[in-house]
Write a protein that holds these residues in place. Structure first.
Motif, mmCIF file in Angstrom:
data_model
loop_
_atom_site.group_PDB
_atom_site.id
_atom_site.type_symbol
_atom_site.label_atom_id
_atom_site.label_comp_id
_atom_site.label_asym_id
_atom_site.label_seq_id
_atom_site.Cartn_x
_atom_site.Cartn_y
_atom_site.Cartn_z
ATOM 1 N N MET A 80 22.058 -17.250 -17.906
ATOM 2 C CA MET A 80 21.130 -17.420 -18.538
ATOM 3 C C MET A 80 19.507 -17.258 -17.687
ATOM 4 S SD MET A 80 19.628 -21.140 -19.597
ATOM 5 C CE MET A 80 19.031 -21.645 -18.133
ATOM 6 N N PHE A 86 17.477 -13.846 -17.659
ATOM 7 C CA PHE A 86 16.538 -13.807 -18.977
ATOM 8 C C PHE A 86 15.474 -14.470 -18.705
ATOM 9 C CE2 PHE A 86 20.547 -12.133 -20.218
ATOM 10 C CZ PHE A 86 20.480 -11.200 -21.119
ATOM 11 N N VAL A 87 15.621 -15.930 -18.246
ATOM 12 C CA VAL A 87 14.552 -16.746 -18.184
ATOM 13 C C VAL A 87 13.449 -16.324 -17.108
ATOM 14 C CG1 VAL A 87 14.034 -19.163 -17.670
ATOM 15 C CG2 VAL A 87 15.965 -18.599 -18.723
ATOM 16 N N PHE A 108 12.805 -14.089 -23.103
ATOM 17 C CA PHE A 108 13.175 -15.645 -23.135
ATOM 18 C C PHE A 108 13.904 -16.023 -24.217
ATOM 19 C CE2 PHE A 108 11.747 -19.675 -22.108
ATOM 20 C CZ PHE A 108 11.283 -19.642 -20.687
ATOM 21 N N MET A 163 17.520 -16.818 -23.993
ATOM 22 C CA MET A 163 17.868 -18.037 -23.155
ATOM 23 C C MET A 163 18.983 -18.699 -23.428
ATOM 24 S SD MET A 163 15.356 -20.985 -21.711
ATOM 25 C CE MET A 163 16.033 -22.562 -21.260
ATOM 26 N N LEU A 177 22.973 -19.051 -23.073
ATOM 27 C CA LEU A 177 23.838 -20.275 -22.249
ATOM 28 C C LEU A 177 24.941 -20.458 -23.107
ATOM 29 C CD1 LEU A 177 23.469 -22.794 -20.446
ATOM 30 C CD2 LEU A 177 21.947 -23.837 -22.161
ATOM 31 N N SER A 199 18.251 -22.712 -31.095
ATOM 32 C CA SER A 199 16.922 -22.239 -30.674
ATOM 33 C C SER A 199 16.033 -22.402 -32.087
ATOM 34 C CB SER A 199 16.912 -20.815 -30.199
ATOM 35 O OG SER A 199 15.592 -20.579 -29.967
ATOM 36 N N VAL A 231 13.894 -25.663 -15.927
ATOM 37 C CA VAL A 231 14.052 -24.710 -16.871
ATOM 38 C C VAL A 231 14.021 -24.831 -18.273
ATOM 39 C CG1 VAL A 231 15.241 -22.495 -17.269
ATOM 40 C CG2 VAL A 231 15.054 -23.121 -14.832
ATOM 41 N N ALA A 276 11.579 -24.132 -22.452
ATOM 42 C CA ALA A 276 12.253 -23.448 -23.618
ATOM 43 C C ALA A 276 11.229 -23.002 -24.921
ATOM 44 C CB ALA A 276 13.387 -24.399 -24.336
#
Length: 345
Positions: free
Chosen positions: A17, A20-21, A62, A65, A69, A94, A203, A207
């Motif tokens: 992940m 990407f973050v 983003f 993410m 994950l 999400s 992190v 989100a």
């Protein structure tokens, strides 16, 4: 399930992940930087075409993410067939509001759903085995994971929203305490489970695509150990051998790049002196970030993303304070290099 397996599965998701973050977070941060003349406007960060391009692309990166994950947690549990149900479950987390916590949970649920399906389909004729990985596992695994997400979103969304509101609205004493703990955790094992736990939580607060004090405290806490050691090798050369003084030069680069692992060789050589020094320095830096209310929209990048932080001058002051404290504690706690070499002999 053993705790070591839980950690392994989580880190499988987190390690995939993070890129990407990092890419998404820094691109969004650059969008704000490129639109600096538009501060205060409702479209700040998207006020010109170049900034908007960085911002939109960063948001897309983003957005992967949570699916990544959950997908790779499920992959770690059930191998490749677990990836699609986990990825879709993460996307539902999400969209459904359960966020980082929901994605963590559905990653495990999806992985064990697929393990159950593997047992269920074990008795199918050999001719059906070819369609299991391309049809049966992804189809039934995704349906069951999506159904599970209905319950996960229902239960976890209020918890996640409360946690996000608390962590993104930190101020006063709570901000100082959280910054102190998070900063100190970053130095405890320098890339180990405790360090990663603090980083993952930091992190997770990003989100929603916002800047947070916790993320800034985590970054300051992670940058301080190598910087403090590097400063000590310059100011107090008598405490280090020639090899360590050379390594100290590299620690400047690692510290400014937010790579805490640069402190590991020094901590391994003398943990009783180095660990208390770097933990105290990182905790101070994190607490000061909380006190000053610094917030970072970027999860990585060290000094290179400092300009996009709100209150970036205070971030540098907090980082400098932690670095100086670490260096002077090392002077106090470390034996002279001659004494150390004699002990080793």
């Amino acid at each position: 399930m053993k705790s070591s397996n839980i950690y392994k599965h989580i880190m499988s998701g987190v390690s995939q992940m993070i890129p990407f973050v990092v890419a998404g977070g820094i691109m969004i941060a650059l969008a704000f930087l490129l639109d600096a003349g538009n501060i205060g406007a409702s479209d700040y960060g998207w006020g010109n075409s170049v900034a908007a391009w960085f911002g939109d692309t960063g948001k897309i990166a983003f957005g992967f993410m949570l699916p990544i994950l959950a997908g790779f947690i499920a992959y770690s549990i059930a191998d490749r067939p677990g990836f699609v149900p986990g990825f879709v479950g993460g996307a539902l987390a999400s969209n459904g509001g359960s966020g980082f916590l929901g994605a963590l949970l559905i990653g495990f649920i999806a992985g064990y759903i697929v393990l159950g399906l593997k047992q269920l389909f074990k008795g199918l004729p050999t001719s059906f085995r070819g369609i299991q990985p391309v049809l049966l596992f992804p189809l039934f695994g995704t349906i069951l994971a999506a159904l599970a997400m209905l319950l996960v979103n229902l239960i976890v969304t209020p918890i996640n929203e409360g946690l996000v509101d608390f962590l993104t609205g930190l101020e006063g004493t709570s901000a100082i305490l959280v910054g102190l703990v998070a900063g100190g955790m970053m130095a405890v094992d320098m890339g180990g489970p405790i360090n990663k736990a603090a980083y993952v939580v930091g992190v997770g607060t990003l989100a929603g695509g916002v800047s947070t004090t916790l993320m800034a405290a985590v970054m300051a806490g992670g940058m301080t150990p190598p910087l403090g050691i590097a400063l000590a090798t310059v100011l107090f050369k008598g405490k280090f051998n020639e090899q360590q003084i050379e390594a100290g030069k590299t620690n400047w680069v690692m510290g400014f790049s937010f790579i805490t692992e640069g402190a590991i060789p020094f901590a391994a050589a003398n943990p009783k002196a180095v660990l208390p020094s770097i933990i105290a320095g990182s905790a101070l830096a994190g607490a000061l970030v909380g006190l000053f209310g610094v917030a970072s929209p970027a999860p990585h990048g060290g000094l290179f993303v400092v300009p996009v932080m709100s209150g970036w001058v205070w971030f540098i002051i907090a980082l400098a304070a932690g670095t100086v404290l670490t260096a002077f504690l090392l002077k106090l706690l470390l034996p002279d290099a001659v004494e150390l070499e004699t002990e080793e002999e």
